[in-house]
Design a protein around this motif. Sequence first.
Motif, short mmCIF file in Angstrom:
data_model
loop_
_atom_site.label_atom_id
_atom_site.label_comp_id
_atom_site.label_asym_id
_atom_site.label_seq_id
_atom_site.Cartn_x
_atom_site.Cartn_y
_atom_site.Cartn_z
N ARG A 295 68.63 72.15 -3.09
CA ARG A 295 70.05 72.50 -3.20
C ARG A 295 70.86 71.40 -3.88
O ARG A 295 71.99 71.62 -4.32
N GLY A 296 70.30 70.20 -3.97
CA GLY A 296 70.95 69.09 -4.65
C GLY A 296 70.10 68.61 -5.81
O GLY A 296 69.22 69.32 -6.28
N PRO A 297 70.32 67.37 -6.25
CA PRO A 297 69.51 66.81 -7.32
C PRO A 297 68.20 66.24 -6.80
O PRO A 297 67.97 66.16 -5.59
N VAL A 298 67.33 65.83 -7.70
CA VAL A 298 66.11 65.13 -7.31
C VAL A 298 66.50 63.84 -6.57
O VAL A 298 67.39 63.11 -7.01
N ALA A 299 65.85 63.60 -5.44
CA ALA A 299 66.10 62.39 -4.63
C ALA A 299 67.53 62.32 -4.13
O ALA A 299 68.06 61.23 -3.89
N GLY A 300 68.17 63.47 -3.91
CA GLY A 300 69.55 63.48 -3.47
C GLY A 300 69.75 63.30 -1.98
O GLY A 300 70.88 63.18 -1.52
N GLY A 301 68.67 63.25 -1.20
CA GLY A 301 68.79 63.10 0.25
C GLY A 301 68.29 61.75 0.72
O GLY A 301 68.69 60.69 0.22
N THR A 302 67.35 61.77 1.68
CA THR A 302 66.84 60.54 2.27
C THR A 302 66.21 59.62 1.23
O THR A 302 66.38 58.40 1.28
N THR A 303 65.48 60.18 0.27
CA THR A 303 64.82 59.35 -0.74
C THR A 303 65.81 58.47 -1.48
O THR A 303 65.54 57.28 -1.71
N GLY A 304 66.95 59.02 -1.84
CA GLY A 304 67.93 58.26 -2.61
C GLY A 304 68.65 57.19 -1.83
O GLY A 304 69.36 56.36 -2.42
N THR A 305 68.47 57.16 -0.52
CA THR A 305 69.11 56.13 0.30
C THR A 305 68.08 55.23 0.97
O THR A 305 68.41 54.48 1.89
N GLY A 306 66.83 55.29 0.52
CA GLY A 306 65.77 54.48 1.11
C GLY A 306 65.56 53.18 0.35
O GLY A 306 66.12 52.95 -0.72
N GLU A 307 64.73 52.32 0.92
CA GLU A 307 64.42 51.02 0.31
C GLU A 307 63.13 51.06 -0.50
O GLU A 307 62.81 50.08 -1.18
N GLY A 308 62.38 52.15 -0.40
CA GLY A 308 61.16 52.26 -1.19
C GLY A 308 59.96 51.54 -0.61
O GLY A 308 59.06 51.12 -1.35
N ASN A 309 59.90 51.41 0.69
CA ASN A 309 58.81 50.65 1.32
C ASN A 309 57.51 51.46 1.40
O ASN A 309 57.51 52.62 1.80
N LEU A 310 56.43 50.80 1.06
CA LEU A 310 55.08 51.35 1.22
C LEU A 310 54.35 50.40 2.17
O LEU A 310 53.80 49.38 1.76
N LEU A 311 54.36 50.71 3.47
CA LEU A 311 53.98 49.73 4.48
C LEU A 311 52.79 50.17 5.32
O LEU A 311 52.66 51.33 5.68
N VAL A 312 51.97 49.16 5.65
CA VAL A 312 51.01 49.31 6.75
C VAL A 312 51.38 48.37 7.89
O VAL A 312 50.94 48.56 9.03
N SER A 313 52.21 47.38 7.62
CA SER A 313 52.48 46.32 8.59
C SER A 313 53.15 46.81 9.87
O SER A 313 53.01 46.19 10.92
N ASP A 314 53.88 47.92 9.80
CA ASP A 314 54.63 48.39 10.96
C ASP A 314 53.93 49.53 11.70
O ASP A 314 54.54 50.15 12.58
N LYS A 315 52.67 49.78 11.39
CA LYS A 315 51.98 50.95 11.95
C LYS A 315 50.80 50.54 12.82
O LYS A 315 49.91 49.82 12.37
N ALA A 316 50.81 51.05 14.04
CA ALA A 316 49.70 50.79 14.97
C ALA A 316 48.50 51.63 14.58
O ALA A 316 48.63 52.65 13.89
N PRO A 317 47.29 51.22 15.00
CA PRO A 317 46.11 52.03 14.70
C PRO A 317 46.29 53.46 15.20
O PRO A 317 46.81 53.70 16.29
N GLY A 318 45.90 54.41 14.37
CA GLY A 318 46.06 55.82 14.72
C GLY A 318 46.27 56.65 13.47
O GLY A 318 46.11 56.17 12.34
N PRO A 319 46.66 57.90 13.64
CA PRO A 319 46.75 58.81 12.49
C PRO A 319 47.77 58.40 11.44
O PRO A 319 47.53 58.59 10.24
N GLU A 320 48.91 57.83 11.85
CA GLU A 320 49.89 57.44 10.84
C GLU A 320 49.37 56.29 9.98
O GLU A 320 49.58 56.26 8.76
N LEU A 321 48.67 55.34 10.60
CA LEU A 321 48.10 54.24 9.83
C LEU A 321 47.02 54.75 8.88
O LEU A 321 46.92 54.30 7.72
N GLU A 322 46.21 55.69 9.32
CA GLU A 322 45.19 56.26 8.43
C GLU A 322 45.84 56.92 7.22
O GLU A 322 45.37 56.78 6.08
N LEU A 323 46.94 57.64 7.46
CA LEU A 323 47.67 58.26 6.37
C LEU A 323 48.28 57.21 5.45
O LEU A 323 48.30 57.37 4.22
#
Length: 383
Positions: free
Chosen positions: A37-65
């Motif tokens: 309904r808006g432009p590309v990256a007009g929501g959460t993406t456009g207000t994020g910092e762009g982090n690609l992190l493993v450091s904040d994830k405990a072992p489990g499915p989210e870390l595997e992803l």
Amino acid sequence: MTERLTCDVVVVGAGMVGAACAWYAARAGLDVVLVDRGPVAGGTTGTGEGNLLVSDKAPGPELELALLSLALWAELAEELGPAVEYEAKGGVVVASAPEGLAALSDFAAGQRAAGVSAVEVAADGLHELEPRLAQGLAGGVLYPQDCQVMPTLAAAHLVRASGVRLLTGRTVTKVPRTPRGAVRGVRTDRGTIHAGAVVNAAGTWGGELAERAGVRLPVLPRRGFVLVTEPLPRTVRHKVYAADYVADVASDSAALQTSPVVEGTAGGPVLIGASRERVGFDRSFSLPAVRALAAGATRLFPFLERVRAMRAYLGFRPYLPDHLPAIGADPRAPGLFHACGHEGAGIGLATGTGQLIARLLSGGVPELDLAPFRPERFEEEAR
């Protein structure tokens, strides 16, 4: 003017997750329409910092992803080139007191067992990594795998490179279903798009889109602010944050929580976070939140007291109650697939999510077990 289009897959939501779903589905040979309904990256993406992190994830499915997604991000960065500002700069998590350092060390040990590179750093070694850090910290952990992209550019370039049909400025008003319950595309305020599959990548509005398909997905917005400084020479080399950030990410509290997160960017400004609170879609400015961010940042990097903040902005993270995204087919509505609820990790987890969804759409076998991410799990828990 209204129109009728036909395709294999409609992806709803042109943020980073939707862009990745569209990219991998198109790579799998599917005819894809991406609608927002808006432009590309007009929501959460456009207000994020762009982090690609493993450091904040405990072992489990989210870390595997996250580990799967990091590998895919490296491939994408190679393909899309420098325009997305991909930086494999690493992260440093610091503890101010010995007891905090002990907890951080235990957390890192579990991550190492799950495949994360986590290097413990003594107090006297922190300033070799970050010369401008405050004195007196107890120690920390270096995470070489942490990376960053410029999220708006990354989403835009990914959509363009995918070659999918992009329809912006169109609100999905309904997800029609056949008498047997299968979805058959989406109805928008500017026409109908017929498809045998619909991907819900609507971010914080993922619950609303699910409702328009007749199913429940309890996505809630979680507000956060980011401070942006004036451009500086590269004085902060890594993403640096305090150890209590991990606990804040995992918290269920609706109240305001802040923990210092500081990182430099390729363009020069320093980004300062992170705050979290559940206040619905309230876009009003919060002076207490921004003051707390500034105070936390200057505790980590005292030189920032002399640096001007150019602006502050806010965004809403798509939050699900168990802190895991919904990824996969929805058995309650055959043909409906969910790819939302990633909270603050959506940029980092987008590539893995997109590839997993594309595998399902094309009849393949996903690389990860999707059972922990199944969209209907909240109804099962309620029962």
